[in-house]
Design a protein around this motif. Structure first.
Motif, mmCIF file in Angstrom:
data_model
loop_
_atom_site.group_PDB
_atom_site.id
_atom_site.type_symbol
_atom_site.label_atom_id
_atom_site.label_comp_id
_atom_site.label_asym_id
_atom_site.label_seq_id
_atom_site.Cartn_x
_atom_site.Cartn_y
_atom_site.Cartn_z
ATOM 1 N N SER A 47 4.650 -10.319 28.400
ATOM 2 C CA SER A 47 3.468 -10.768 28.865
ATOM 3 C C SER A 47 3.011 -10.343 30.407
ATOM 4 N N THR A 48 2.155 -9.281 30.316
ATOM 5 C CA THR A 48 1.764 -8.820 31.861
ATOM 6 C C THR A 48 1.491 -9.794 32.811
ATOM 7 N N GLY A 49 0.888 -10.759 32.357
ATOM 8 C CA GLY A 49 0.264 -11.711 33.294
ATOM 9 C C GLY A 49 1.609 -12.568 33.867
ATOM 10 N N GLU A 50 2.615 -13.062 33.042
ATOM 11 C CA GLU A 50 3.725 -13.737 33.443
ATOM 12 C C GLU A 50 4.618 -12.861 34.369
ATOM 13 N N VAL A 51 4.538 -11.196 33.896
ATOM 14 C CA VAL A 51 5.527 -10.675 34.906
ATOM 15 C C VAL A 51 4.765 -10.466 36.382
ATOM 16 N N GLY A 73 -9.157 -13.657 39.261
ATOM 17 C CA GLY A 73 -9.388 -13.506 37.979
ATOM 18 C C GLY A 73 -9.757 -12.262 37.413
ATOM 19 N N GLU A 74 -9.758 -11.269 38.163
ATOM 20 C CA GLU A 74 -9.954 -9.990 38.019
ATOM 21 C C GLU A 74 -8.646 -9.116 37.472
ATOM 22 N N TYR A 75 -9.064 -7.877 36.884
ATOM 23 C CA TYR A 75 -7.826 -7.309 36.310
ATOM 24 C C TYR A 75 -7.203 -6.347 37.496
ATOM 25 N N VAL A 76 -5.815 -6.508 37.236
ATOM 26 C CA VAL A 76 -5.136 -5.536 38.179
ATOM 27 C C VAL A 76 -5.439 -4.111 37.523
ATOM 28 N N VAL A 80 -1.655 0.405 37.899
ATOM 29 C CA VAL A 80 -0.385 -0.292 38.432
ATOM 30 C C VAL A 80 0.168 -1.117 37.302
ATOM 31 N N THR A 81 -0.798 -1.392 36.395
ATOM 32 C CA THR A 81 -0.575 -2.347 35.248
ATOM 33 C C THR A 81 0.478 -1.512 34.327
ATOM 34 N N VAL A 82 -0.145 -0.123 34.068
ATOM 35 C CA VAL A 82 0.714 0.705 33.041
ATOM 36 C C VAL A 82 1.977 1.222 33.439
ATOM 37 N N GLY A 102 -1.077 -10.049 26.237
ATOM 38 C CA GLY A 102 -2.383 -9.840 27.423
ATOM 39 C C GLY A 102 -2.213 -8.463 27.900
ATOM 40 N N PHE A 103 -1.789 -7.485 27.198
ATOM 41 C CA PHE A 103 -1.752 -5.848 27.295
ATOM 42 C C PHE A 103 -1.870 -5.165 25.906
ATOM 43 N N PRO A 104 -2.401 -4.282 25.781
ATOM 44 C CA PRO A 104 -3.692 -3.856 26.683
ATOM 45 C C PRO A 104 -4.814 -4.669 26.983
ATOM 46 N N ASP A 193 -0.312 -25.252 13.625
ATOM 47 C CA ASP A 193 -1.267 -24.865 12.681
ATOM 48 C C ASP A 193 -1.498 -23.164 12.905
ATOM 49 N N VAL A 194 -1.794 -22.992 14.352
ATOM 50 C CA VAL A 194 -2.316 -21.469 14.603
ATOM 51 C C VAL A 194 -0.913 -20.718 14.460
ATOM 52 N N THR A 195 0.210 -21.216 14.983
ATOM 53 C CA THR A 195 1.214 -20.654 14.930
ATOM 54 C C THR A 195 1.643 -20.051 13.079
HETATM 55 P P1 AP5 Z 1 -2.896 -13.664 31.551
HETATM 56 O O1 AP5 Z 1 -1.403 -14.505 32.276
HETATM 57 O O2 AP5 Z 1 -2.800 -13.063 30.531
HETATM 58 O O3 AP5 Z 1 -3.727 -14.913 31.414
HETATM 59 P P2 AP5 Z 1 -5.029 -15.120 30.636
HETATM 60 O O4 AP5 Z 1 -5.221 -14.011 29.413
HETATM 61 O O5 AP5 Z 1 -6.456 -15.613 31.496
HETATM 62 O O6 AP5 Z 1 -4.530 -15.990 29.475
HETATM 63 P P3 AP5 Z 1 -3.764 -17.490 29.811
HETATM 64 O O7 AP5 Z 1 -2.493 -17.253 29.643
HETATM 65 O O8 AP5 Z 1 -4.537 -18.306 30.437
HETATM 66 O O9 AP5 Z 1 -4.211 -17.919 28.171
HETATM 67 P P4 AP5 Z 1 -3.265 -17.703 26.699
HETATM 68 O O10 AP5 Z 1 -4.151 -17.143 25.772
HETATM 69 O O11 AP5 Z 1 -1.960 -17.087 27.186
HETATM 70 O O12 AP5 Z 1 -3.202 -19.019 26.294
HETATM 71 P P5 AP5 Z 1 -1.881 -19.994 26.654
HETATM 72 O O13 AP5 Z 1 -1.045 -20.202 25.415
HETATM 73 O O14 AP5 Z 1 -1.614 -20.129 28.050
HETATM 74 O O15 AP5 Z 1 -3.276 -12.844 32.815
HETATM 75 C C1 AP5 Z 1 -3.473 -13.512 34.239
HETATM 76 C C2 AP5 Z 1 -4.125 -12.381 35.073
HETATM 77 O O16 AP5 Z 1 -3.215 -11.478 35.200
HETATM 78 C C3 AP5 Z 1 -5.508 -11.573 34.602
HETATM 79 O O17 AP5 Z 1 -6.478 -12.501 35.013
HETATM 80 C C4 AP5 Z 1 -5.343 -10.568 35.502
HETATM 81 O O18 AP5 Z 1 -5.539 -10.684 36.751
HETATM 82 C C5 AP5 Z 1 -3.787 -10.294 35.433
HETATM 83 N N1 AP5 Z 1 -3.367 -9.559 34.290
HETATM 84 C C6 AP5 Z 1 -2.621 -9.713 32.987
HETATM 85 N N2 AP5 Z 1 -2.519 -8.677 32.456
HETATM 86 C C7 AP5 Z 1 -3.207 -7.628 32.766
HETATM 87 C C8 AP5 Z 1 -3.534 -6.453 32.270
HETATM 88 N N3 AP5 Z 1 -2.951 -6.211 30.927
HETATM 89 N N4 AP5 Z 1 -4.343 -5.707 33.108
HETATM 90 C C9 AP5 Z 1 -4.750 -6.198 34.293
HETATM 91 N N5 AP5 Z 1 -4.789 -7.385 34.812
HETATM 92 C C10 AP5 Z 1 -3.906 -8.263 33.822
HETATM 93 O O19 AP5 Z 1 -2.731 -21.540 26.302
HETATM 94 C C11 AP5 Z 1 -3.682 -22.122 27.566
HETATM 95 C C12 AP5 Z 1 -3.813 -23.512 27.515
HETATM 96 O O20 AP5 Z 1 -4.087 -23.829 26.162
HETATM 97 C C13 AP5 Z 1 -2.127 -24.040 27.666
HETATM 98 O O21 AP5 Z 1 -2.517 -25.393 28.392
HETATM 99 C C14 AP5 Z 1 -1.853 -24.353 26.351
HETATM 100 O O22 AP5 Z 1 -1.019 -25.333 26.338
HETATM 101 C C15 AP5 Z 1 -2.985 -24.914 25.656
HETATM 102 N N6 AP5 Z 1 -3.244 -24.446 24.288
HETATM 103 C C16 AP5 Z 1 -2.546 -23.303 23.596
HETATM 104 N N7 AP5 Z 1 -2.921 -23.401 22.497
HETATM 105 C C17 AP5 Z 1 -3.316 -24.765 22.121
HETATM 106 C C18 AP5 Z 1 -4.059 -25.237 20.706
HETATM 107 N N8 AP5 Z 1 -3.934 -24.529 19.594
HETATM 108 N N9 AP5 Z 1 -4.837 -26.308 21.069
HETATM 109 C C19 AP5 Z 1 -5.126 -26.983 22.120
HETATM 110 N N10 AP5 Z 1 -4.296 -26.343 23.374
HETATM 111 C C20 AP5 Z 1 -3.724 -25.401 23.356
#
Ligand code: AP5
Ligand code: MG
Length: 203
Positions: A47-51, A73-76, A80-82, A102-104, A193-195
């Protein structure tokens, strides 16, 4: 070799032997689902966001560099990401399947991943798209704001993240659809269910 460019719609993602991508808007459940799918199949979740969040917590040079982007909330930037993804992949054997979460997120990143994969003897076996309506995504992320205090879970930044996704990441779906690699899954419903839907899509 041919799977890289022309896996048919009916092919099994699980048997493709390649890496998988989980794609979808913020709040779709990518992280939640990637974690359990990776765990049950012995795949490595990347997960690029987690890293990035980990680097920010540890106050590394990369963390300092990317902090503002995540907070807004903008993309890196793609380079840098790659570079970060390349460094991660260098530590993973080509026989271990990676589940990219979260990548690509841009077409430039998708092209860079093709290049990297080629160099490293890897390939993309499939793309799992989780989708949900915007109201549902906003409700989930607002809920998490209260529970977890993630810096980018404020109403304005959530709206920005959703807009950036539409503009920059939707085209990535078409990029992989053209290669017949995308399986769509409805992200509305309980987590188990989604899993189950994703498991079926990966069959
Ligand atoms: P990232 O960490 O990837 O965040 P995101 O895409 O905004 O996604 P989230 O983590 O918020 O949502 P998710 O789809 O993972 O859902 P989750 O399981 O957490 O990226 C963060 C930032 O990092 C970006 O904005 C950017 O700045 C940077 N970045 C990352 N990757 C990048 C890249 N490749 N390039 C450039 N920049 C990058 O679930 C969300 C919530 O919903 C949780 O509370 C969860 O418990 C709940 N939930 C999950 N499933 C369900 C369900 N079925 N029903 C009800 N609730 C649910
Ligand atoms: Mg996530």
């Amino acid at each position: 070799m041919t799977e890289t460019v022309s896996a048919p719609e009916t092919s099994s993602l699980r048997d493709s032997g390649g890496d998988l991508i989980i794609i979808g808007p913020p709040g779709a459940g990518k992280g939640t689902q990637a974690k359990s799918l990776a765990h049950e199949n012995g795949w490595v979740q990347l997960s690029t966001g987690e890293v990035f969040r980990d680097h920010i917590r540890r106050q590394t040079d990369l963390g300092r560099r990317v902090k503002g982007y995540l907070e807004r909330g903008e993309y890196v930037p793609d380079d840098v990401t790659v570079r970060m993804v390349r460094a991660k992949l260098e530590d993973i054997s080509p026989s271990t399947r990676v589940l990219f979460d979260g990548f690509p997120r841009t077409v430039a990143q998708a092209k860079a991943l093709d290049q990297l994969s080629g160099e490293m003897g890897r390939h993309i076996g499939g793309v799992l798209l989780i989708d949900a309506p915007r109201e549902e995504l906003v409700a989930r992320l607002n809920g998490r704001a209260t529970a977890e205090h993630r810096a980018d879970d404020t109403p304005e930044i959530i709206a920005n993240r959703l807009d950036v996704y539409e503009e920059q990441t939707r085209p990535v779906i078409s990029y992989y659809e053209d290669r017949g690699l995308v399986k769509r899954v409805n992200g509305v419903g309980s987590v188990p269910d989604v899993t189950a839907r994703l498991r079926e899509a990966a069959e």
